[in-house]
Structure formats: C-alpha cells, structure tokens
Design an enzyme around this catalytic site. Structure first.
Site, PDB file in Angstrom:
ATOM      1  N   ASP A  26       0.865  -1.179   0.000  1.00  0.00           N
ATOM      2  CA  ASP A  26       0.000   0.000   0.000  1.00  0.00           C
ATOM      3  C   ASP A  26       0.900   1.226   0.000  1.00  0.00           C
ATOM      4  O   ASP A  26       2.099   1.127   0.318  1.00  0.00           O
ATOM      5  CB  ASP A  26      -0.902  -0.006   1.232  1.00  0.00           C
ATOM      6  CG  ASP A  26      -1.947   1.094   1.199  1.00  0.00           C
ATOM      7  OD1 ASP A  26      -2.505   1.363   0.111  1.00  0.00           O
ATOM      8  OD2 ASP A  26      -2.205   1.713   2.245  1.00  0.00           O
ATOM      9  N   GLU A  28       1.071   5.674   0.838  1.00  0.00           N
ATOM     10  CA  GLU A  28       0.480   6.932   1.305  1.00  0.00           C
ATOM     11  C   GLU A  28       1.118   8.027   0.457  1.00  0.00           C
ATOM     12  O   GLU A  28       2.326   8.000   0.195  1.00  0.00           O
ATOM     13  CB  GLU A  28       0.778   7.169   2.789  1.00  0.00           C
ATOM     14  CG  GLU A  28       0.351   6.043   3.714  1.00  0.00           C
ATOM     15  CD  GLU A  28      -1.126   5.732   3.698  1.00  0.00           C
ATOM     16  OE1 GLU A  28      -1.933   6.583   3.265  1.00  0.00           O
ATOM     17  OE2 GLU A  28      -1.475   4.603   4.115  1.00  0.00           O
ATOM     18  N   ASP A  84      -2.142   3.411  -6.462  1.00  0.00           N
ATOM     19  CA  ASP A  84      -0.808   2.912  -6.117  1.00  0.00           C
ATOM     20  C   ASP A  84      -0.055   2.511  -7.382  1.00  0.00           C
ATOM     21  O   ASP A  84       1.118   2.848  -7.573  1.00  0.00           O
ATOM     22  CB  ASP A  84      -0.910   1.695  -5.197  1.00  0.00           C
ATOM     23  CG  ASP A  84      -1.724   1.968  -3.944  1.00  0.00           C
ATOM     24  OD1 ASP A  84      -1.355   2.890  -3.203  1.00  0.00           O
ATOM     25  OD2 ASP A  84      -2.719   1.266  -3.716  1.00  0.00           O
ATOM     26  N   TYR A 150      -1.155   2.993  11.864  1.00  0.00           N
ATOM     27  CA  TYR A 150      -2.232   3.023  10.873  1.00  0.00           C
ATOM     28  C   TYR A 150      -1.721   2.524   9.519  1.00  0.00           C
ATOM     29  O   TYR A 150      -2.346   1.688   8.873  1.00  0.00           O
ATOM     30  CB  TYR A 150      -2.768   4.455  10.726  1.00  0.00           C
ATOM     31  CG  TYR A 150      -3.530   4.690   9.451  1.00  0.00           C
ATOM     32  CD1 TYR A 150      -4.893   4.417   9.363  1.00  0.00           C
ATOM     33  CD2 TYR A 150      -2.895   5.190   8.310  1.00  0.00           C
ATOM     34  CE1 TYR A 150      -5.590   4.616   8.182  1.00  0.00           C
ATOM     35  CE2 TYR A 150      -3.582   5.390   7.127  1.00  0.00           C
ATOM     36  CZ  TYR A 150      -4.932   5.108   7.070  1.00  0.00           C
ATOM     37  OH  TYR A 150      -5.625   5.303   5.904  1.00  0.00           O
ATOM     38  N   ASP A 154      -2.563  -1.286   7.197  1.00  0.00           N
ATOM     39  CA  ASP A 154      -3.090  -1.392   5.842  1.00  0.00           C
ATOM     40  C   ASP A 154      -2.518  -2.584   5.085  1.00  0.00           C
ATOM     41  O   ASP A 154      -3.131  -3.065   4.138  1.00  0.00           O
ATOM     42  CB  ASP A 154      -2.827  -0.099   5.051  1.00  0.00           C
ATOM     43  CG  ASP A 154      -3.902   0.947   5.289  1.00  0.00           C
ATOM     44  OD1 ASP A 154      -4.940   0.612   5.879  1.00  0.00           O
ATOM     45  OD2 ASP A 154      -3.703   2.102   4.876  1.00  0.00           O
TER      46      ASP A 154
END
Length: 196
Positions: A26, A28, A84, A150, A154
């Site tokens: 994943d 960010e 992504d 957090y 994921d």
C-alpha cells in the site's frame, strides 16, 4: 515495526521478500496540489514480516523496490490499487506485476462493488481499523507512532483478506474473472494521462 530509510536496508528487505509467493503493498501519498501524486510512504508485508519504506528519506534509492515489483515470482496484493499502480508506473515507467486487487476480488466474491478496505477487513477478520490518520499529511516528518501503526495495518490485515478471497475464488472457480480485470490494471495505457 521496521522503518526503512536507507538503500542498503531496502536491498536487504527486497531480498527477503523475493523469497515469498506474495506480498501485500500500500502507499500513502499527497495529491491535493500536484498533477502527479507525491509518494510519501510504501508499506509492505509478507506472512512473516512487515515494513514501512520511507521514500522521502535522504539519499534512499527505491530501485530495489522497483525491481521487486517487477519480480514475476512474487504476487503483489493491493486493495483498490489503481492509484498505487499509477504512482509506481509514473516513478519507474513500469506497472508492478503480477498483481491481485482485493477490491476486485471482493466484488467477484459477492461483497459488493467498490467495497472499502475497513469494511472488508471487518467482515472477513472481525477486526476494526483505526482510520483517524487517513487524511493526515504524510509528507511531514517525523511521523507519529499512531500514523505508522495506521499505515502498517493497511498491509498486515490485507494478508488475511487476500488469503480468504483467494480461497473463495478457487472454491467458486472464479479466478479467471479476477485475472481478466487484472489485465486492465496491468496495462500501461490505463495510466496514460494526455497533456491538457
């Protein structure tokens, strides 16, 4: 929790991950005020470990990650991975391969169209996810423990989601349904944005 901030550490991580049949991944990023998203974090996990790669760390070269993302022997598992995949295509000129998108697989397995990650995790594992850091500024350093936890969640919960959905697809003989959708996500033209 491993935070990868050097090229050497990334090379070592990629070498370990290359020994597994799949990895979850994943990102960010920031996109609010830029045409192309700015990659701020990459989270990855195998069955045995997880790590957070800091692409903004001074001097880090992401090439070991890009090489891993092209390794045909390691399936890359995303949830709603289009953005992504677009980021990696933009940075490296290649779309990761092979890929598996749990949002697509969940739709094929009857969880509804465009099911959210937290909903899927709750339905499959019974666990809740703290989404309070979802809209944080991922470019600011240092990141808090809460942000990192957090981010790591994921990819760690995604392992259980992937295994559950892969088994369901196999039981129902629907693996090819997902494979055809993955061809669209794998196509470079999917991420071509013509200049205005």
């Amino acid at each position: 929790m491993q935070i990868i901030t050097t090229t050497t550490a990334l090379q070592e991580l990629a070498a370990r991950f290359a020994k597994y049949p799949y990895m979850t991944i994943d990102t960010e990023f920031l996109r609010e005020s830029t045409f192309w998203p700015i990659l701020c974090l990459v989270q990855v996990a195998t069955d045995d470990e997880s790590a957070i790669i800091d692409p903004m760390a001074e001097g880090i070269d992401l090439q070991p990650l890009f090489d891993l993302l092209q390794d045909e022997n390691v399936l890359k598992v995303f949830h709603a991975g289009r953005q992504d995949l677009e980021i990696f295509h933009h940075l490296n000129g290649e779309v990761p391969k092979p890929i598996f998108d749990t949002q697509v697989a969940a739709m094929v397995c009857g969880f509804g169209e465009s099911v959210g990650y937290d909903t899927l995790v709750a339905k499959i594992t019974g666990k809740g996810i703290d989404k309070s850091s979802r809209f944080t500024d991922w470019s600011r350093r240092p990141l808090s423990e809460r942000q990192l936890t957090y981010a790591e969640a994921d990819v760690t919960h995604l392992r259980d989601v992937y295994k559950f959905l892969a088994n369901k697809l196999k039981e129902r003989g629907r693996e090819e349904w997902v494979a055809s959708e993955m061809e669209i996500l794998r196509a470079p033209e999917t991420y071509f944005i013509p200049p205005m």
